[in-house]
Scaffold this motif. Structure first.
Motif, PDB file in Angstrom:
ATOM      1  N   SER A   1       0.830  -1.201   0.000  1.00 50.36           N
ATOM      2  CA  SER A   1       0.000   0.000   0.000  1.00 50.36           C
ATOM      3  C   SER A   1       0.865   1.252   0.000  1.00 50.36           C
ATOM      4  O   SER A   1       0.533   2.252  -0.655  1.00 50.36           O
ATOM      5  N   GLY A   2       2.007   1.200   0.712  1.00 47.78           N
ATOM      6  CA  GLY A   2       2.912   2.341   0.699  1.00 47.78           C
ATOM      7  C   GLY A   2       3.506   2.594  -0.670  1.00 47.78           C
ATOM      8  O   GLY A   2       3.663   3.746  -1.095  1.00 47.78           O
ATOM      9  N   SER A   3       3.844   1.519  -1.382  1.00 43.51           N
ATOM     10  CA  SER A   3       4.382   1.676  -2.728  1.00 43.51           C
ATOM     11  C   SER A   3       3.347   2.280  -3.674  1.00 43.51           C
ATOM     12  O   SER A   3       3.656   3.176  -4.466  1.00 43.51           O
ATOM     13  N   LEU A   4       2.113   1.787  -3.584  1.00 39.98           N
ATOM     14  CA  LEU A   4       1.033   2.339  -4.407  1.00 39.98           C
ATOM     15  C   LEU A   4       0.877   3.836  -4.170  1.00 39.98           C
ATOM     16  O   LEU A   4       0.810   4.640  -5.111  1.00 39.98           O
ATOM     17  N   PHE A   5       0.794   4.216  -2.905  1.00 35.43           N
ATOM     18  CA  PHE A   5       0.537   5.614  -2.562  1.00 35.43           C
ATOM     19  C   PHE A   5       1.738   6.504  -2.877  1.00 35.43           C
ATOM     20  O   PHE A   5       1.594   7.538  -3.537  1.00 35.43           O
ATOM     21  N   ALA A   6       2.918   6.112  -2.405  1.00 35.12           N
ATOM     22  CA  ALA A   6       4.071   7.001  -2.477  1.00 35.12           C
ATOM     23  C   ALA A   6       4.478   7.300  -3.916  1.00 35.12           C
ATOM     24  O   ALA A   6       4.616   8.470  -4.308  1.00 35.12           O
ATOM     25  N   TRP A   7       4.678   6.249  -4.716  1.00 32.15           N
ATOM     26  CA  TRP A   7       5.169   6.480  -6.067  1.00 32.15           C
ATOM     27  C   TRP A   7       4.136   7.156  -6.950  1.00 32.15           C
ATOM     28  O   TRP A   7       4.476   8.027  -7.755  1.00 32.15           O
TER      29      TRP A   7
END
Length: 323
Positions: A247-253
């Motif tokens: 979920s962090g990868s989805l949001f951050a990038w």
């Protein structure tokens, strides 16, 4: 202090030290471009270049402070939501940067032009090596320091099995995140649907698409597993880890890419031509940002429910963790 906690503390100091060269390089880019002694990145005017790199200076400073917060006593007094958010975003960025950095050390992924306008084509080799070392170092450091910190602050989230928690309706965000991930994996495999300029794709583009796609699908699977509480005997920390990082990868990038894609779509610089159809890229990044944020809220609600259950049903486990 157990061995795992000591490793996490040492890794936090290492992460702060590793990110320092990147911070200094970015500061030099801002100052040098304002003084006219350093070139401006391809596709950017002076104002856009300064703003972009000022943002990255702020991100690097936050990263160093975050690493120190994970190990220093004052880090336990910072509001948990703030530390968790910064750790979540940082983890999301770094899980893609790490494999990209390792791959680029073995293969020249910079050949060709992706046209994203995000790098300075005149960057010296030594400077590029320092940037890569900073990313790899901080990524490896936070990969050990963040779980150790979370384990100290919220031990109940790492206890038990998936089946111990309540079963809820699988969130729509997991479905959206999985769809976005499948599209990225399709592009990484050479698919051309939604690609406006196939010739603009290079090795770097393929590697990043594959990594983004993997973490989007893995994170969505983790959230789905936690929500359904199946398989019951699976250790809770495993789907929580994939859900957290994915979920962090989805949001951050996507939160990083979306303004850049919108900038290119609105201004149409002649020397920047992304491979993707801009409309498709905007929709994908927007869906990824919304899905990533919603998946994180699912993890937070799950932790609160598990904490309440553990405080009533498993007091002896909590005592063991604190002792």
């Amino acid at each position: 202090m157990d061995r795992w906690d000591q490793v996490g503390r040492n890794a936090a100091y290492g992460a702060a030290l590793a990110l320092s060269p990147y911070l200094l390089i970015k500061v030099s880019w801002v100052v040098g471009s304002l003084m006219g002694v350093l070139p401006i990145g391809k596709g950017f005017g002076l104002a856009e270049w300064v703003v972009l790199n000022t943002v990255t200076v702020g991100m690097a400073a936050i990263g160093i402070l975050l690493a120190l917060a994970l190990v220093r006593p004052w880090g336990m007094r910072i509001p948990g939501a703030l530390v968790a958010f910064c750790s979540w975003v940082g983890s999301g960025f770094l899980v893609s940067v790490l494999p990209f950095g390792l791959f680029s050390a073995l293969v020249d992924v910079g050949g060709g032009s992706q046209g994203d306008g995000g790098d300075d084509p005149a960057m010296p080799v030594w400077e590029g090596a320092l940037v890569e070392c900073s990313f790899v170092g901080v990524g490896l450091g936070l990969a050990l320091a963040v779980p150790a910190y979370l384990r100290r602050r919220w031990p109940e989230a790492f206890l038990g099995r998936v089946g111990d928690g309540p079963r809820t309706v699988p969130p729509w965000a997991a479905v959206v995140g999985a769809v976005v991930g499948v599209v990225w994996l399709y592009w990484a495999a050479g698919g051309t649907l939604g690609i406006a300029h196939p010739a603009r794709r290079n090795s770097a583009w393929y590697v990043l698409a594959a990594v983004w796609g993997f973490w989007a699908v893995a994170g969505s699977a983790g959230i789905w597993t936690v929500a359904r509480a199946r398989p019951a005997r699976l250790p809770r920390w495993l789907p929580l880890t994939f859900g957290w990082v994915g979920s962090g990868s989805l949001f951050a990038w996507s939160a990083w890419k979306l303004p850049l894609v919108l900038y290119v779509a609105l201004t149409g610089p002649s020397d920047v031509t992304p491979p993707e159809c801009l409309a498709v890229a905007v929709v994908l990044d927007l869906c990824a940002v919304v899905a990533g944020e919603a998946m994180m809220r699912t993890l937070v609600r799950t932790r609160i429910r598990v904490a309440a259950s553990a405080s009533h049903a498993l007091p002896e486990v909590a005592i063991r963790v604190e002792s």
